[in-house]
Scaffold this motif. Structure first.
Motif, short mmCIF file in Angstrom:
data_model
loop_
_atom_site.label_atom_id
_atom_site.label_comp_id
_atom_site.label_asym_id
_atom_site.label_seq_id
_atom_site.Cartn_x
_atom_site.Cartn_y
_atom_site.Cartn_z
N ALA A 94 -0.66 14.34 -21.52
CA ALA A 94 0.45 14.68 -20.64
C ALA A 94 0.91 13.47 -19.85
O ALA A 94 0.10 12.63 -19.44
N VAL A 95 2.21 13.38 -19.63
CA VAL A 95 2.82 12.30 -18.87
C VAL A 95 3.71 12.93 -17.79
O VAL A 95 4.48 13.84 -18.08
N ARG A 96 3.60 12.42 -16.57
CA ARG A 96 4.41 12.95 -15.48
C ARG A 96 5.72 12.18 -15.34
O ARG A 96 5.84 11.04 -15.79
N GLY A 97 6.70 12.83 -14.71
CA GLY A 97 7.98 12.18 -14.51
C GLY A 97 8.90 13.00 -13.64
O GLY A 97 8.53 14.05 -13.11
N THR A 98 10.15 12.53 -13.48
CA THR A 98 11.17 13.16 -12.66
C THR A 98 12.49 13.15 -13.41
O THR A 98 12.86 12.14 -14.01
N ILE A 99 13.21 14.27 -13.37
CA ILE A 99 14.56 14.32 -13.94
C ILE A 99 15.54 13.83 -12.88
O ILE A 99 15.55 14.35 -11.75
N LEU A 100 16.35 12.85 -13.23
CA LEU A 100 17.29 12.25 -12.29
C LEU A 100 18.70 12.21 -12.89
O LEU A 100 18.85 12.15 -14.11
N PRO A 101 19.72 12.21 -12.04
CA PRO A 101 21.07 11.92 -12.56
C PRO A 101 21.15 10.47 -12.99
O PRO A 101 20.37 9.62 -12.54
N LEU A 102 22.07 10.16 -13.89
CA LEU A 102 22.20 8.79 -14.38
C LEU A 102 22.49 7.81 -13.24
O LEU A 102 22.07 6.65 -13.29
#
Length: 387
Positions: free
Chosen positions: A115-123
């Motif tokens: 598993a890899v963590r992350g964040t969804i962001l606008p461009l």
């Protein structure tokens, strides 16, 4: 009174555990295992379909016409569409939900290597870089990207990390349980429905008497993509009651308190007789309820009929504010729906003919009598009806 007392502490604890278990459609094995373990702790023996839909049968005095109560274990999520040259990920949604609610979400990417963590962001995420352009950027999945929490700056770095096209992305629920009974979280659709079904089962298994007929408690794994209960029913099931969220908000009659009974969704009206039987139970058992029609919505109850199952179908819901977004519900609605399910499971069978799939002639067939004209209670004077 046939409704049973519902252990709301158990309901809340169960919901906490379910929310802590990621289960976007396509990645449901873990939540299936946990659901089976919970059913076994209640003294029940679950069965599974090939892909993992779970069923447990509460045995009644008779096997037919069996009833089914259905909710879904899968949630919304996302999937890796493309590995980008800047070391970030393009996503597509799993299920139907707006990228507006994805922006800022903390997530987990499930790769074959871990598993890899992350964040969804606008461009355009930083006002220090783009100034007012951060507010003029259109809303949409192509306008977002997933920033991975690892030292990656290129497509090659992502490949080296083990991320591939098609990897599934789970969205953190961020649950909050308030002292006043409100619950705020993602994925209450339909983890809350699963939790209240388990709470109803707990009450029913502790009850001294069996229901009149078998009751199948079914937990499906692909409702968010339209599959739902299409392949989880057996031939002895004559009626399906789905448990899901009710869309409270402008233009709708759903509420975050009591039960909301759906009269129709985008596939059409629900079964006339089953729906009205549930309404009568609410009235007889003093359960607060209201009725609603859902225009942009379908559930396990619809997918079963669309798949070709000749079953009566109905949908009972707990009102959700901001469905498929940052959702909010109230424990009062969860308890009320669980009470209705317990009353329904113990209620007498009204349509005995449903025990067989087909029968000759009209004997025992249902009737929808033409209603009598409503008598108008008008005050009448010598000059005629008063305005």
């Amino acid at each position: 009174m046939t409704r049973l007392a519902i252990d709301t502490d158990y309901l809340a604890r169960t919901l906490v555990r379910l929310l802590a278990t990621p289960s976007p459609t396509g990645y449901t094995d873990t939540v299936v295992r946990e659901t089976c373990a919970e059913l076994e702790s209640l003294g029940l023996t679950p069965t599974l379909t090939r892909r993992g839909a779970v069923c447990v049968v509460l045995r009644g005095r008779e096997a037919r016409p069996a009833r089914a109560i259905v909710s879904h274990l899968d949630t919304l999520g996302a999937q890796v569409k493309q590995l980008k040259d800047n070391g970030r990920l393009e996503l597509v949604p799993i299920g139907t939900w707006s990228a507006r609610f994805a922006e800022g979400a903390r997530v987990t990417v499930f790769t074959d290597r871990g598993a890899v963590r992350g964040t969804i962001l606008p461009l355009k995420a930083s006002g220090h870089i783009f100034n007012e352009e951060i507010d003029s950027l259109p809303i949409g999945w192509p306008m977002t990207e997933l920033r991975v929490d690892a030292r990656v700056h290129s497509k090659a770095d992502l490949i080296a990390l083990g991320i591939e096209v098609g990897d599934i992305v789970a969205i953190d629920p961020q649950p909050e349980f308030l002292a006043n009974g409100y619950i705020v979280s993602r994925h209450l659709d339909d983890k809350a429905g699963v939790a209240l079904m388990l709470a109803a089962l707990k009450a029913l298994t502790a009850h001294n008497e069996p229901p009149p007929v078998d009751v199948h408690f079914i937990f499906t794994i692909a409702e968010e993509v339209g599959v739902g209960a299409s392949s989880a029913l057996t031939d002895d099931v004559a009626s399906v009651v789905a448990v899901d969220n009710g869309t409270s908000g402008p233009g709708q009659n759903s509420a975050e308190f009591g039960v909301t009974i759906a009269m129709a969704d985008q596939t059409g009206p629900f079964d006339y007789h089953l729906t009205r039987a549930l309404i009568r139970l609410c009235r007889d058992e003093d359960i607060i309820f209201r009725k609603d029609v859902f225009r942009y919505y379908r559930s396990d109850a619809a997918s079963a009929v669309v798949a070709g199952h000749d079953v009566r179908n109905a949908l009972v819901t707990f009102g959700i504010d901001a469905s498929h977004g940052y959702e909010r519900i109230h424990m009062h609605a969860l308890r009320s729906v669980a009470e209705l399910l317990s009353a329904y499971a113990l209620s007498p069978v009204e349509i005995r003919r449903d025990a067989v799939e087909t029968a000759r002639g009209l004997a025992g067939f249902t009737r929808q009598p033409p209603p009598e004209p409503i008598a108008e209670d008008l005050a009448v004077s010598q000059e005629g009806p008063l305005a």
